[in-house]
Design an enzyme around this catalytic site. Structure first.
Site, PDB file in Angstrom:
ATOM      1  N   TYR A 273     -25.640-128.591   7.450  1.00 39.09           N
ATOM      2  CA  TYR A 273     -24.064-127.340   7.924  1.00 39.09           C
ATOM      3  C   TYR A 273     -24.027-126.465   7.729  1.00 39.09           C
ATOM      4  O   TYR A 273     -25.418-126.364   7.113  1.00 39.09           O
ATOM      5  CB  TYR A 273     -23.119-127.205   6.227  1.00 39.09           C
ATOM      6  CG  TYR A 273     -22.015-126.215   6.317  1.00 39.09           C
ATOM      7  CD1 TYR A 273     -21.197-126.408   6.922  1.00 39.09           C
ATOM      8  CD2 TYR A 273     -21.823-124.851   5.523  1.00 39.09           C
ATOM      9  CE1 TYR A 273     -20.297-124.563   7.124  1.00 39.09           C
ATOM     10  CE2 TYR A 273     -21.343-124.122   5.693  1.00 39.09           C
ATOM     11  CZ  TYR A 273     -19.863-124.388   6.102  1.00 39.09           C
ATOM     12  OH  TYR A 273     -19.021-122.602   5.915  1.00 39.09           O
TER      13      TYR A 273
ATOM     14  N   ASP B 204     -33.104-124.256   7.835  1.00 38.58           N
ATOM     15  CA  ASP B 204     -31.327-123.374   7.134  1.00 38.58           C
ATOM     16  C   ASP B 204     -32.227-123.372   5.437  1.00 38.58           C
ATOM     17  O   ASP B 204     -31.777-124.715   5.304  1.00 38.58           O
ATOM     18  CB  ASP B 204     -30.403-124.074   7.623  1.00 38.58           C
ATOM     19  CG  ASP B 204     -29.413-123.012   7.111  1.00 38.58           C
ATOM     20  OD1 ASP B 204     -29.146-122.261   5.917  1.00 38.58           O
ATOM     21  OD2 ASP B 204     -28.286-122.921   7.107  1.00 38.58           O
TER      22      ASP B 204
ATOM     23  N   LYS C  79     -27.507-117.744  -0.780  1.00 40.04           N
ATOM     24  CA  LYS C  79     -27.475-118.210  -2.877  1.00 40.04           C
ATOM     25  C   LYS C  79     -28.748-117.399  -3.389  1.00 40.04           C
ATOM     26  O   LYS C  79     -28.322-116.323  -3.941  1.00 40.04           O
ATOM     27  CB  LYS C  79     -27.212-119.879  -2.075  1.00 40.04           C
ATOM     28  CG  LYS C  79     -26.760-120.374  -1.461  1.00 40.04           C
ATOM     29  CD  LYS C  79     -26.542-121.724  -2.238  1.00 40.04           C
ATOM     30  CE  LYS C  79     -25.591-122.422  -0.591  1.00 40.04           C
ATOM     31  NZ  LYS C  79     -23.894-122.676  -1.086  1.00 40.04           N
TER      32      LYS C  79
HETATM   33  N1  PMP Z   1     -25.971-123.131   5.109  1.00 31.38           N
HETATM   34  C1  PMP Z   1     -26.511-123.876   4.373  1.00 31.38           C
HETATM   35  C2  PMP Z   1     -27.886-124.877   4.380  1.00 31.38           C
HETATM   36  C3  PMP Z   1     -25.308-123.964   3.346  1.00 31.38           C
HETATM   37  O1  PMP Z   1     -25.513-124.443   2.499  1.00 31.38           O
HETATM   38  C4  PMP Z   1     -24.521-122.978   3.587  1.00 31.38           C
HETATM   39  C5  PMP Z   1     -23.057-122.802   2.286  1.00 31.38           C
HETATM   40  N2  PMP Z   1     -23.598-123.849   1.355  1.00 31.38           N
HETATM   41  C6  PMP Z   1     -24.382-121.953   4.293  1.00 31.38           C
HETATM   42  C7  PMP Z   1     -25.739-121.762   5.641  1.00 31.38           C
HETATM   43  C8  PMP Z   1     -23.517-120.938   4.729  1.00 31.38           C
HETATM   44  O2  PMP Z   1     -23.530-119.604   3.307  1.00 31.38           O
HETATM   45  P1  PMP Z   1     -22.116-119.028   3.587  1.00 31.38           P
HETATM   46  O3  PMP Z   1     -21.532-120.365   2.766  1.00 31.38           O
HETATM   47  O4  PMP Z   1     -23.151-118.269   2.154  1.00 31.38           O
HETATM   48  O5  PMP Z   1     -22.322-118.440   4.642  1.00 31.38           O
END
Ligand code: PMP
Length: 425
Positions: free
Chosen positions: A145, A240, A268
């Protein structure tokens, strides 16, 4: 069943004015049944709901709260900064401080830019990769994701897996046409894409520790293969690290695996529970961003001072307390406690530092398609009973658990024993 009249009343109001009653679908209890619990406050490793029930929290706001809830030093930094004003739309010293702090600790980063969410961070990194290479296509992996921007909502893990939606409505097929999807751990698929589209591929993007569709640790060889093949074809490698960054160690997964990606994304932990994302990498790539270069990217609240202060305070506590050593100890303790309490149960415990996934099957999956539907159903079926015994798990079997520095061994033992009791019952 524990009664939660205030949560129920709030939920009834919420569904009238907010779709599904939630502002992010993973907060709905769609997979596990029942209605979501409304949270009033957090204290360390605990959540307290609107009815005053206490829960040991293994969700940690989905990763940011590495120190636990309402850490006094983080709150102090937030209050001190907010008292001076919450947003200026102009540069502040705090942005420079946090940028320096991160760039000094993450080897592949020469420059970084802050945004307000992980979604924005990834969207911007991909645009930059396309602008830098002059190419359109990207390769992503099934189950990873990367936020909810259009062309990345293709085979993207838990929220979508939970809802049984392979992709999302509202995404024109044309937009996703430049997204090539491969299975994790499948070198041949990646090779085939490069053989066919090599000159059109701007970047390969991966969660180096995939944690959005269960926890699917990859062989180091696979990640090194991605580094090699992207170099060979002049494509960029994007890690990511929105979850793994400053969660599995100072240098994230890149350091753990000894790999230098061209671009990395964060979120995060670096915001200490405030809305923050960031992307960074090689200076020659980052300098293609406006105002220096042709790739446009912007944000009214980007680098928000209150958020920067929360992130800095969080990481300074982590550093002072040798946090990653302690988190490894706590993670290992929880893993062993789960193994003990689930002895004889068809289950696997997968762990990377303080990220832990419990899955009710014996074979450890390395790809999304190796996760058995019945393993997830078993998790979902026990969620409510665990909640009623005072343990808050993320509301889907595809989600990982997070341990924080506020957890104690006694709490981890309690969490594991509750899980064990419920599974046996
Ligand atoms: N990339 C990764 C690996 C994530 O885990 C997440 C959120 N869980 C995101 C992108 C998207 O981040 P956000 O929910 O702050 O938009």
């Amino acid at each position: 069943m524990v009664d939660r009249p205030k949560s129920e009343e709030l939920f009834a109001r919420a569904v009238r004015v907010i779709p599904g009653g939630v502002n992010s679908p993973v907060r709905a209890f769609a997979a596990v049944g029942g209605h979501p619990v409304f949270i009033d406050r957090g204290e360390g490793a605990e959540l307290i709901d609107s009815d005053g029930n206490r829960y040991l929290d293994f969700c940690g706001s989905w990763g940011p709260l590495i120190l636990g809830h309402a850490h006094p030093e983080v709150l102090e930094a937030i209050n001190r900064t907010a008292a001076k004003g919450t947003s200026f739309g102009a540069t502040t010293a705090l942005e420079v401080e946090l940028a320096e702090y991160i760039v000094e600790r993450v080897a592949p980063l020469e420059k970084i830019r802050f945004v307000s969410s992980g979604t924005e961070a990834v969207m911007s990194a991909v645009r930059l990769a396309r602008g830098f290479t002059g190419r359109d296509k990207i390769i992503k992996f099934n189950g990873c994701y990367h936020g909810h921007s259009d062309y990345l909502l293709v085979k993207a893990g838990s929220g979508l897996a939970t809802l049984g939606t392979p992709s999302s409505g509202g995404v024109p097929a044309d937009f996703a046409a430049h997204t090539l999807v491969a299975d994790l751990d499948d070198e041949h698929a990646v090779e085939r894409y490069f053989a066919r589209y090599g000159k059109d591929i701007a970047a390969v993007i991966i969660e180096p520790i995939p944690a959005n569709n269960g926890l699917l640790p990859q062989l180091p060889e696979f990640l090194h293969f991605l580094r090699d093949i992207t170099r060979r074809y002049g494509a960029l490698l994007i890690f990511d690290e929105v979850i793994s960054g400053f969660r599995v160690g100072w240098g994230g997964a890149a350091e753990r695996y000894g790999i230098e990606p061209d671009l990395m994304t964060f979120g995060k932990v670096i915001g200490g529970g405030m809305p923050v994302g960031a992307f960074g990498g090689r200076a020659d790539i980052m300098d293609k961003l406006a105002p220096l270069g042709p790739v446009y990217q912007a944000g009214t609240l980007s680098g928000n001072p209150v958020a920067m202060a929360a992130g800095l305070a969080t990481m300074r506590v982590l550093e002072r307390e040798d946090g990653f050593t302690r988190l490894e100890e706590l993670g290992n303790y929880f893993e062993q406690a789960l193994r003990t309490h689930l002895k004889g149960v068809e289950a696997a415990v997968v762990r990377k530092g303080s990220i832990i996934w419990l899955v009710f099957q014996t074979q450890i999956p390395h790809r999304a398609d190796q996760i058995e539907a019945k393993a997830i159903q078993r998790f979902n079926a026990m969620h409510r009973a665990v909640l009623d015994r005072g343990v808050y798990l993320p509301p889907s079997g595809y989600e990982v658990m997070f341990v924080s520095l506020a957890h104690t061994e006694a709490m981890l033992e309690k969490g594991a024993s509750v899980l064990g009791e419920v599974v046996r019952a």
